[in-house]
Scaffold this active site. Sequence first.
Site, mmCIF file in Angstrom:
data_model
loop_
_atom_site.group_PDB
_atom_site.id
_atom_site.type_symbol
_atom_site.label_atom_id
_atom_site.label_comp_id
_atom_site.label_asym_id
_atom_site.label_seq_id
_atom_site.Cartn_x
_atom_site.Cartn_y
_atom_site.Cartn_z
ATOM 1 N N LYS A 79 104.363 19.735 93.341
ATOM 2 C CA LYS A 79 105.674 19.975 92.704
ATOM 3 C C LYS A 79 105.571 20.468 91.255
ATOM 4 O O LYS A 79 106.416 21.217 90.786
ATOM 5 C CB LYS A 79 105.988 18.315 92.354
ATOM 6 C CG LYS A 79 106.679 17.793 93.862
ATOM 7 C CD LYS A 79 107.226 16.327 93.433
ATOM 8 C CE LYS A 79 107.512 15.655 94.726
ATOM 9 N NZ LYS A 79 108.055 14.063 94.518
ATOM 10 N N GLY A 80 104.679 20.379 90.572
ATOM 11 C CA GLY A 80 104.316 20.997 89.209
ATOM 12 C C GLY A 80 104.110 22.409 89.591
ATOM 13 O O GLY A 80 104.844 23.300 88.447
ATOM 14 N N ASP A 115 96.890 29.947 94.076
ATOM 15 C CA ASP A 115 95.555 29.212 94.114
ATOM 16 C C ASP A 115 95.183 29.251 92.721
ATOM 17 O O ASP A 115 94.934 30.334 92.209
ATOM 18 C CB ASP A 115 94.521 29.657 95.267
ATOM 19 C CG ASP A 115 93.501 28.225 95.267
ATOM 20 O OD1 ASP A 115 94.063 27.501 95.798
ATOM 21 O OD2 ASP A 115 92.421 28.827 94.976
ATOM 22 N N LYS A 143 104.852 27.599 76.915
ATOM 23 C CA LYS A 143 103.735 27.645 77.724
ATOM 24 C C LYS A 143 103.685 29.392 78.376
ATOM 25 O O LYS A 143 102.645 29.979 78.574
ATOM 26 C CB LYS A 143 103.665 26.824 78.675
ATOM 27 C CG LYS A 143 102.360 26.971 79.856
ATOM 28 C CD LYS A 143 102.373 25.887 80.645
ATOM 29 C CE LYS A 143 101.275 25.870 81.925
ATOM 30 N NZ LYS A 143 101.392 24.948 82.522
#
Length: 222
Positions: free
Chosen positions: A22-23, A80, A190
Amino acid sequence: MTETNGARRIDGRRLLVASHNKGKIRELEFLLGGLKMDLVTAGELGLPEPPETGTTFVENARIKALAAATAAGEVALSDDSGLCVEALDGAPGVYTADWAGPDRDWDRAMRLVEEELFKVGARAPEQRRARFVSLLCLAWPDGHTQEYLGEREGTLVWPPRRGPIAYGYDPVFMPEGETRTFGEMNAEEKHGSIWGAPGPLSHRARSVEKLVAAAFPEGIRP
Protein backbone atom coordinates in the site's frame (compact mmCIF):
# COMPACT_ATOMS: atom_id res chain seq x y z
CA MET A 1 3.15 0.15 -28.93
CA THR A 2 6.15 1.89 -30.48
CA GLU A 3 9.77 0.79 -30.29
CA THR A 4 13.03 2.67 -30.89
CA ASN A 5 16.44 0.99 -30.72
CA GLY A 6 14.95 -1.87 -28.72
CA ALA A 7 13.23 0.41 -26.18
CA ARG A 8 9.45 0.39 -26.24
CA ARG A 9 7.03 3.19 -25.46
CA ILE A 10 3.54 2.79 -24.06
CA ASP A 11 0.66 3.78 -26.32
CA GLY A 12 -2.19 2.59 -24.11
CA ARG A 13 -4.22 4.45 -21.52
CA ARG A 14 -3.92 1.95 -18.68
CA LEU A 15 -0.97 0.71 -16.67
CA LEU A 16 -0.95 -2.24 -14.28
CA VAL A 17 1.03 -1.61 -11.10
CA ALA A 18 2.40 -4.99 -10.03
CA SER A 19 2.33 -4.46 -6.29
CA HIS A 20 0.27 -5.22 -3.18
CA ASN A 21 2.32 -2.85 -0.99
CA LYS A 22 0.00 0.00 0.00
CA GLY A 23 2.79 2.44 0.80
CA LYS A 24 4.56 1.79 -2.49
CA ILE A 25 1.31 2.02 -4.45
CA ARG A 26 0.48 5.33 -2.78
CA GLU A 27 3.83 6.78 -3.82
CA LEU A 28 3.60 5.53 -7.41
CA GLU A 29 0.08 6.92 -7.72
CA PHE A 30 1.36 10.28 -6.46
CA LEU A 31 4.33 10.31 -8.83
CA LEU A 32 2.36 9.11 -11.87
CA GLY A 33 -0.74 11.12 -11.05
CA GLY A 34 -0.12 13.69 -13.76
CA LEU A 35 -0.23 11.12 -16.56
CA LYS A 36 -3.28 10.83 -18.76
CA MET A 37 -3.50 7.16 -17.92
CA ASP A 38 -5.50 4.95 -15.59
CA LEU A 39 -3.58 2.97 -12.99
CA VAL A 40 -4.83 -0.39 -11.75
CA THR A 41 -3.08 -2.55 -9.16
CA ALA A 42 -2.38 -6.27 -9.01
CA GLY A 43 -4.51 -6.45 -5.88
CA GLU A 44 -7.50 -4.90 -7.63
CA LEU A 45 -7.25 -7.56 -10.34
CA GLY A 46 -6.88 -10.35 -7.79
CA LEU A 47 -3.42 -11.31 -9.02
CA PRO A 48 -1.25 -13.32 -6.61
CA GLU A 49 2.10 -12.10 -5.31
CA PRO A 50 4.90 -14.15 -6.92
CA PRO A 51 7.77 -15.37 -4.72
CA GLU A 52 10.66 -12.90 -4.88
CA THR A 53 13.47 -15.38 -5.34
CA GLY A 54 15.99 -13.04 -6.98
CA THR A 55 19.22 -11.89 -5.39
CA THR A 56 19.27 -8.45 -7.02
CA PHE A 57 16.81 -5.58 -7.34
CA VAL A 58 16.64 -6.15 -11.10
CA GLU A 59 15.80 -9.85 -10.75
CA ASN A 60 13.01 -9.29 -8.23
CA ALA A 61 11.55 -6.38 -10.18
CA ARG A 62 11.43 -8.51 -13.32
CA ILE A 63 9.80 -11.41 -11.47
CA LYS A 64 6.97 -9.18 -10.24
CA ALA A 65 6.43 -7.26 -13.46
CA LEU A 66 6.50 -10.31 -15.74
CA ALA A 67 4.16 -12.30 -13.49
CA ALA A 68 1.56 -9.52 -13.59
CA ALA A 69 1.97 -8.78 -17.31
CA THR A 70 1.63 -12.45 -18.23
CA ALA A 71 -1.37 -13.06 -15.97
CA ALA A 72 -3.27 -9.94 -17.04
CA GLY A 73 -2.14 -9.76 -20.66
CA GLU A 74 -1.15 -6.11 -20.40
CA VAL A 75 1.84 -3.88 -19.67
CA ALA A 76 2.83 -3.98 -16.00
CA LEU A 77 5.10 -1.86 -13.83
CA SER A 78 6.90 -3.14 -10.73
CA ASP A 79 9.22 -1.56 -8.21
CA ASP A 80 11.84 -3.37 -6.17
CA SER A 81 13.44 -1.08 -3.67
CA GLY A 82 15.58 -1.18 -0.59
CA LEU A 83 17.99 0.39 1.84
CA CYS A 84 21.71 -0.26 1.39
CA VAL A 85 23.91 0.62 4.37
CA GLU A 86 27.63 1.09 3.72
CA ALA A 87 28.81 -0.06 7.15
CA LEU A 88 26.75 -3.25 6.77
CA ASP A 89 28.26 -4.12 3.38
CA GLY A 90 25.10 -3.05 1.58
CA ALA A 91 22.62 -4.85 3.85
CA PRO A 92 19.69 -5.13 4.12
CA GLY A 93 19.65 -4.34 0.39
CA VAL A 94 17.47 -6.68 -1.65
CA TYR A 95 16.27 -8.23 1.63
CA THR A 96 15.06 -4.90 3.02
CA ALA A 97 11.45 -6.02 3.48
CA ASP A 98 12.54 -9.34 5.02
CA TRP A 99 14.12 -7.48 7.93
CA ALA A 100 10.61 -6.29 8.81
CA GLY A 101 9.41 -9.89 9.19
CA PRO A 102 6.26 -11.51 7.73
CA ASP A 103 4.01 -8.94 9.37
CA ARG A 104 6.05 -6.05 7.92
CA ASP A 105 6.91 -4.50 11.26
CA TRP A 106 9.01 -1.53 10.14
CA ASP A 107 9.83 -0.47 13.70
CA ARG A 108 11.43 -3.89 14.12
CA ALA A 109 13.32 -3.46 10.85
CA MET A 110 14.71 -0.06 11.80
CA ARG A 111 15.72 -1.38 15.21
CA LEU A 112 17.57 -4.31 13.62
CA VAL A 113 19.53 -1.95 11.39
CA GLU A 114 20.45 0.17 14.39
CA GLU A 115 21.52 -2.89 16.36
CA GLU A 116 23.77 -4.01 13.51
CA LEU A 117 25.30 -0.53 13.25
CA PHE A 118 25.93 -0.58 16.99
CA LYS A 119 27.74 -3.93 16.66
CA VAL A 120 30.19 -2.51 14.12
CA GLY A 121 30.70 0.69 16.10
CA ALA A 122 29.05 3.01 13.56
CA ARG A 123 28.25 6.05 15.70
CA ALA A 124 29.40 9.09 13.76
CA PRO A 125 27.33 10.36 10.80
CA GLU A 126 30.12 9.57 8.32
CA GLN A 127 29.96 5.93 9.50
CA ARG A 128 26.22 5.74 8.94
CA ARG A 129 26.02 6.45 5.21
CA ALA A 130 23.27 4.70 3.27
CA ARG A 131 21.36 4.90 0.04
CA PHE A 132 17.83 4.12 -0.97
CA VAL A 133 17.40 2.26 -4.28
CA SER A 134 14.33 2.06 -6.51
CA LEU A 135 14.48 -0.27 -9.51
CA LEU A 136 11.45 0.00 -11.77
CA CYS A 137 10.68 -2.68 -14.32
CA LEU A 138 8.23 -2.26 -17.16
CA ALA A 139 7.15 -5.60 -18.65
CA TRP A 140 5.06 -6.67 -21.63
CA PRO A 141 3.11 -9.96 -21.92
CA ASP A 142 5.57 -11.21 -24.55
CA GLY A 143 8.40 -11.11 -22.01
CA HIS A 144 10.09 -7.85 -23.01
CA THR A 145 11.33 -5.78 -20.05
CA GLN A 146 12.91 -2.36 -19.46
CA GLU A 147 14.47 -1.18 -16.21
CA TYR A 148 15.00 2.23 -14.65
CA LEU A 149 17.20 2.89 -11.60
CA GLY A 150 16.82 5.68 -9.06
CA GLU A 151 19.06 6.21 -6.01
CA ARG A 152 19.23 8.67 -3.12
CA GLU A 153 22.19 9.04 -0.79
CA GLY A 154 21.81 9.91 2.86
CA THR A 155 22.65 9.24 6.51
CA LEU A 156 20.87 7.08 9.06
CA VAL A 157 19.70 8.76 12.27
CA TRP A 158 18.47 7.38 15.58
CA PRO A 159 15.91 7.44 17.10
CA PRO A 160 13.36 7.41 14.23
CA ARG A 161 11.81 10.74 13.30
CA ARG A 162 8.46 10.40 11.61
CA GLY A 163 5.44 12.31 10.36
CA PRO A 164 1.89 11.20 9.51
CA ILE A 165 2.56 9.35 6.23
CA ALA A 166 5.96 7.78 6.87
CA TYR A 167 6.47 4.10 6.10
CA GLY A 168 9.32 1.67 5.74
CA TYR A 169 12.72 2.99 6.78
CA ASP A 170 11.82 6.62 6.02
CA PRO A 171 11.95 7.75 9.69
CA VAL A 172 15.67 6.93 10.01
CA PHE A 173 16.84 8.10 6.57
CA MET A 174 17.98 11.71 6.27
CA PRO A 175 18.70 12.47 2.61
CA GLU A 176 21.92 14.26 1.74
CA GLY A 177 21.60 18.03 2.03
CA GLU A 178 18.52 17.86 4.25
CA THR A 179 17.98 18.28 7.99
CA ARG A 180 14.79 16.19 8.15
CA THR A 181 14.24 12.51 7.52
CA PHE A 182 12.02 11.27 4.71
CA GLY A 183 9.64 10.30 7.50
CA GLU A 184 9.18 13.94 8.52
CA MET A 185 8.34 15.09 4.99
CA ASN A 186 5.04 15.19 3.17
CA ALA A 187 4.77 13.66 -0.31
CA GLU A 188 5.67 16.86 -2.15
CA GLU A 189 8.72 17.46 0.04
CA LYS A 190 9.94 13.87 -0.18
CA HIS A 191 9.55 13.38 -3.91
CA GLY A 192 9.72 16.84 -5.43
CA SER A 193 8.16 16.92 -8.90
CA ILE A 194 8.94 14.99 -12.05
CA TRP A 195 7.04 17.62 -14.06
CA GLY A 196 9.12 20.67 -13.10
CA ALA A 197 11.02 22.46 -10.33
CA PRO A 198 11.91 21.43 -7.73
CA GLY A 199 13.49 18.35 -9.24
CA PRO A 200 13.09 14.78 -8.02
CA LEU A 201 14.35 14.24 -4.50
CA SER A 202 13.55 10.64 -3.59
CA HIS A 203 14.98 7.49 -5.12
CA ARG A 204 11.54 6.50 -6.40
CA ALA A 205 10.94 9.93 -7.94
CA ARG A 206 14.24 9.61 -9.78
CA SER A 207 13.42 6.18 -11.21
CA VAL A 208 9.95 7.35 -12.22
CA GLU A 209 11.43 10.39 -13.96
CA LYS A 210 13.60 8.09 -16.10
CA LEU A 211 10.65 5.79 -16.78
CA VAL A 212 8.39 8.60 -17.95
CA ALA A 213 11.06 10.18 -20.15
CA ALA A 214 11.92 6.89 -21.84
CA ALA A 215 8.65 5.00 -22.08
CA PHE A 216 5.72 7.42 -22.08
CA PRO A 217 4.90 9.46 -25.22
CA GLU A 218 4.23 13.16 -24.86
CA GLY A 219 0.51 12.69 -25.41
CA ILE A 220 0.21 10.83 -22.12
CA ARG A 221 2.24 13.36 -20.12
CA PRO A 222 0.59 16.46 -18.60
